[in-house]
Design a protein around this motif. Structure first.
Motif, PDB file in Angstrom:
ATOM      1  N   THR A 147      42.462  44.571  48.751  1.00  0.00           N
ATOM      2  CA  THR A 147      42.195  45.220  47.478  1.00  0.00           C
ATOM      3  C   THR A 147      41.129  46.276  47.753  1.00  0.00           C
ATOM      4  O   THR A 147      40.347  46.141  48.697  1.00  0.00           O
ATOM      5  CB  THR A 147      41.711  44.186  46.425  1.00  0.00           C
ATOM      6  OG1 THR A 147      41.436  44.862  45.211  1.00  0.00           O
ATOM      7  CG2 THR A 147      40.453  43.478  46.878  1.00  0.00           C
ATOM      8  N   SER A 148      41.149  47.356  46.975  1.00  0.00           N
ATOM      9  CA  SER A 148      40.191  48.424  47.283  1.00  0.00           C
ATOM     10  C   SER A 148      38.863  48.217  46.563  1.00  0.00           C
ATOM     11  O   SER A 148      37.858  48.801  46.930  1.00  0.00           O
ATOM     12  CB  SER A 148      40.783  49.792  46.940  1.00  0.00           C
ATOM     13  OG  SER A 148      41.228  49.792  45.607  1.00  0.00           O
ATOM     14  N   GLU A 149      38.887  47.348  45.527  1.00  0.00           N
ATOM     15  CA  GLU A 149      37.650  47.061  44.819  1.00  0.00           C
ATOM     16  C   GLU A 149      37.585  45.588  44.431  1.00  0.00           C
ATOM     17  O   GLU A 149      38.611  44.967  44.151  1.00  0.00           O
ATOM     18  CB  GLU A 149      37.559  47.901  43.546  1.00  0.00           C
ATOM     19  CG  GLU A 149      36.910  49.264  43.772  1.00  0.00           C
ATOM     20  CD  GLU A 149      36.820  50.025  42.468  1.00  0.00           C
ATOM     21  OE1 GLU A 149      35.870  49.756  41.719  1.00  0.00           O
ATOM     22  OE2 GLU A 149      37.722  50.836  42.206  1.00  0.00           O
ATOM     23  N   TYR A 150      36.366  45.084  44.349  1.00  0.00           N
ATOM     24  CA  TYR A 150      36.140  43.685  43.968  1.00  0.00           C
ATOM     25  C   TYR A 150      36.761  43.399  42.599  1.00  0.00           C
ATOM     26  O   TYR A 150      37.504  42.428  42.420  1.00  0.00           O
ATOM     27  CB  TYR A 150      34.631  43.434  43.942  1.00  0.00           C
ATOM     28  CG  TYR A 150      34.205  42.034  43.556  1.00  0.00           C
ATOM     29  CD1 TYR A 150      34.126  41.027  44.506  1.00  0.00           C
ATOM     30  CD2 TYR A 150      33.867  41.739  42.243  1.00  0.00           C
ATOM     31  CE1 TYR A 150      33.711  39.750  44.159  1.00  0.00           C
ATOM     32  CE2 TYR A 150      33.465  40.461  41.882  1.00  0.00           C
ATOM     33  CZ  TYR A 150      33.386  39.473  42.839  1.00  0.00           C
ATOM     34  OH  TYR A 150      32.992  38.222  42.488  1.00  0.00           O
ATOM     35  N   ALA A 151      36.493  44.274  41.629  1.00  0.00           N
ATOM     36  CA  ALA A 151      36.981  44.057  40.259  1.00  0.00           C
ATOM     37  C   ALA A 151      38.504  44.085  40.194  1.00  0.00           C
ATOM     38  O   ALA A 151      39.114  43.396  39.364  1.00  0.00           O
ATOM     39  CB  ALA A 151      36.397  45.095  39.316  1.00  0.00           C
ATOM     40  N   GLU A 152      39.110  44.874  41.100  1.00  0.00           N
ATOM     41  CA  GLU A 152      40.570  44.991  41.110  1.00  0.00           C
ATOM     42  C   GLU A 152      41.225  43.644  41.445  1.00  0.00           C
ATOM     43  O   GLU A 152      42.306  43.324  40.935  1.00  0.00           O
ATOM     44  CB  GLU A 152      40.965  46.039  42.146  1.00  0.00           C
ATOM     45  CG  GLU A 152      42.393  46.514  42.042  1.00  0.00           C
ATOM     46  CD  GLU A 152      42.717  47.492  43.167  1.00  0.00           C
ATOM     47  OE1 GLU A 152      42.283  48.651  43.078  1.00  0.00           O
ATOM     48  OE2 GLU A 152      43.377  47.064  44.140  1.00  0.00           O
ATOM     49  N   ALA A 153      40.573  42.864  42.287  1.00  0.00           N
ATOM     50  CA  ALA A 153      41.098  41.539  42.633  1.00  0.00           C
ATOM     51  C   ALA A 153      41.268  40.708  41.356  1.00  0.00           C
ATOM     52  O   ALA A 153      42.281  40.021  41.178  1.00  0.00           O
ATOM     53  CB  ALA A 153      40.165  40.838  43.608  1.00  0.00           C
ATOM     54  N   PHE A 154      40.282  40.785  40.473  1.00  0.00           N
ATOM     55  CA  PHE A 154      40.356  40.051  39.197  1.00  0.00           C
ATOM     56  C   PHE A 154      41.381  40.694  38.268  1.00  0.00           C
ATOM     57  O   PHE A 154      42.206  40.006  37.672  1.00  0.00           O
ATOM     58  CB  PHE A 154      38.982  40.009  38.528  1.00  0.00           C
ATOM     59  CG  PHE A 154      38.067  38.983  39.127  1.00  0.00           C
ATOM     60  CD1 PHE A 154      38.091  37.672  38.676  1.00  0.00           C
ATOM     61  CD2 PHE A 154      37.194  39.311  40.154  1.00  0.00           C
ATOM     62  CE1 PHE A 154      37.255  36.710  39.221  1.00  0.00           C
ATOM     63  CE2 PHE A 154      36.356  38.359  40.716  1.00  0.00           C
ATOM     64  CZ  PHE A 154      36.392  37.060  40.249  1.00  0.00           C
ATOM     65  N   ASP A 155      41.296  42.016  38.135  1.00  0.00           N
ATOM     66  CA  ASP A 155      42.180  42.722  37.192  1.00  0.00           C
ATOM     67  C   ASP A 155      43.655  42.512  37.527  1.00  0.00           C
ATOM     68  O   ASP A 155      44.473  42.330  36.637  1.00  0.00           O
ATOM     69  CB  ASP A 155      41.872  44.226  37.185  1.00  0.00           C
ATOM     70  CG  ASP A 155      40.488  44.507  36.621  1.00  0.00           C
ATOM     71  OD1 ASP A 155      39.932  43.588  35.980  1.00  0.00           O
ATOM     72  OD2 ASP A 155      39.963  45.614  36.834  1.00  0.00           O
ATOM     73  N   GLN A 156      43.982  42.522  38.821  1.00  0.00           N
ATOM     74  CA  GLN A 156      45.405  42.485  39.177  1.00  0.00           C
ATOM     75  C   GLN A 156      45.915  41.118  39.622  1.00  0.00           C
ATOM     76  O   GLN A 156      47.115  40.881  39.602  1.00  0.00           O
ATOM     77  CB  GLN A 156      45.680  43.501  40.292  1.00  0.00           C
ATOM     78  CG  GLN A 156      45.417  44.921  39.840  1.00  0.00           C
ATOM     79  CD  GLN A 156      45.929  45.933  40.851  1.00  0.00           C
ATOM     80  OE1 GLN A 156      46.497  45.582  41.881  1.00  0.00           O
ATOM     81  NE2 GLN A 156      45.714  47.207  40.552  1.00  0.00           N
ATOM     82  N   TYR A 157      45.005  40.235  40.052  1.00  0.00           N
ATOM     83  CA  TYR A 157      45.496  38.979  40.640  1.00  0.00           C
ATOM     84  C   TYR A 157      44.864  37.701  40.081  1.00  0.00           C
ATOM     85  O   TYR A 157      45.560  36.838  39.563  1.00  0.00           O
ATOM     86  CB  TYR A 157      45.296  39.003  42.165  1.00  0.00           C
ATOM     87  CG  TYR A 157      46.044  40.124  42.832  1.00  0.00           C
ATOM     88  CD1 TYR A 157      47.411  40.016  43.087  1.00  0.00           C
ATOM     89  CD2 TYR A 157      45.392  41.295  43.193  1.00  0.00           C
ATOM     90  CE1 TYR A 157      48.106  41.054  43.687  1.00  0.00           C
ATOM     91  CE2 TYR A 157      46.073  42.343  43.797  1.00  0.00           C
ATOM     92  CZ  TYR A 157      47.439  42.218  44.033  1.00  0.00           C
ATOM     93  OH  TYR A 157      48.116  43.227  44.613  1.00  0.00           O
ATOM     94  N   ILE A 158      43.547  37.587  40.209  1.00  0.00           N
ATOM     95  CA  ILE A 158      42.959  36.260  39.968  1.00  0.00           C
ATOM     96  C   ILE A 158      42.161  36.139  38.673  1.00  0.00           C
ATOM     97  O   ILE A 158      41.543  35.110  38.413  1.00  0.00           O
ATOM     98  CB  ILE A 158      42.082  35.820  41.172  1.00  0.00           C
ATOM     99  CG1 ILE A 158      40.931  36.811  41.395  1.00  0.00           C
ATOM    100  CG2 ILE A 158      42.929  35.689  42.439  1.00  0.00           C
ATOM    101  CD1 ILE A 158      39.944  36.346  42.453  1.00  0.00           C
TER     102      ILE A 158
END
Ligand code: AMP
Ligand code: ZN
Ligand code: FE
Ligand code: FE
Length: 275
Positions: A147-158
């Motif tokens: 993932t390119s950003e920490y927040a993106e991991a939450f937004d798109q996956y977890i």
């Protein structure tokens, strides 16, 4: 006795950056004479902190910050002065740790099935001594370039409604209060200013909580006055501290700044008939 009192801090046994000894050393440096370590769902840092405290003449109060759930809300309950060897407390914490481990494994398996080659061992490395959770999974995903950003991991996956989300085992605030009481301690609602409305607070008081956290970086003066009023109306203990974590949070200026009086520690001890 002189010196400052901080009843809310974290070490690397949960999501803090410092070891218990490093935390106690720093506490001494900023003029704290009574310190409680309140790691999330973990009491493994207490023995080391008690050892280190002897070198500095500091009093370390055994503490913990239990995560509980009321409806959809996370309610953190602080526990103090319990017996760290209490079996029910230890068993509960051990159970929660195992549940978190199994749940994190499940999340990683879901990610793997979505073509995310994330190794569970890397997630565990990020967790270190602390109980493994989604922040470690997000950090591992970022490190591995998934993932390119920490927040993106939450937004798109977890995130809570993400495709790889898995729920966590929950205890109720009543459970938290009871576990702490059974281990001989007092319980205090952590940082009510974050999420605990008036209705929730009165619910928690009826559930038998011994106090509310008044001093906290999230509470301004007006809020502190408000909670002091409630504490005095219901004969509750007035807790408080810095909620210091260290490391990337960069909250070093809070440590030694958000403190409470020695009277509070005396009041806690009186409730428990400790000299
Ligand atoms: P866990 O206890 O494993 O469910 O992880 C909960 C933690 O994940 C929270 O305390 C936050 O630090 C973090 N978290 C939850 N949702 C988000 C989000 N949408 N963005 C960033 N961090 C989040
Ligand atoms: Zn924390
Ligand atoms: Fe908290
Ligand atoms: Fe905390």
């Amino acid at each position: 006795m002189t010196g400052k009192v901080d009843l809310h801090t974290h070490t690397y046994y949960s999501d803090g950056a410092l070891s218990p000894r490093e935390l106690v050393t720093r506490a001494h440096e900023v003029g704290i004479s009574i310190l409680s370590i309140t790691d999330h769902d973990n009491i493994d840092g207490i023995p080391e902190a008690l050892e280190a405290a002897k070198d500095f003449g500091i009093e370390v109060i055994p503490g913990v910050e239990l995560s509980s759930t009321l409806g959809t809300k996370d309610i953190h309950v602080l526990g103090y002065m319990f017996d760290p060897d209490n079996t029910q407390l230890r068993d509960t914490l051990e159970f929660l740790r195992k549940e978190r481990f199994i749940r994190a494994e499940r999340i990683v398996r879901k990610l793997n099935s979505m073509d995310m080659p994330l190794d569970f061992d890397i997630v565990l490395e990020h967790a270190g001594h602390g109980a493994v959770g989604r922040p470690h999974i997000a950090a591992a995903m970022l490190d591995e370039g998934l993932t390119s950003e920490y927040a993106e991991a939450f937004d798109q996956y977890i995130g809570d409604s993400g495709p790889a989300f898995e729920p966590k085992y929950k205890i109720s605030p009543e459970d938290a209060v009871e576990i702490i009481a059974n281990a001989g301690g007092v319980s205090i609602v952590a940082h009510p200013g974050w999420y605990v409305g008036e209705q929730d607070l009165s619910y928690l008081i009826r559930a038998g909580v011994d106090g509310i956290e008044v001093v906290h970086p999230a509470h301004d003066e007006a809020r502190q006055r408000y909670y002091r009023g409630i504490a005095s109306t219901y004969f509750l203990l007035e807790g408080g501290g810095s909620d210091f974590h260290g490391g990337k949070r960069n909250d070093y200026q809070n440590f030694g700044t958000y403190t409470v009086s020695h009277d509070i520690v005396r009041a806690m001890k009186r409730r428990l008939f400790i000299q």
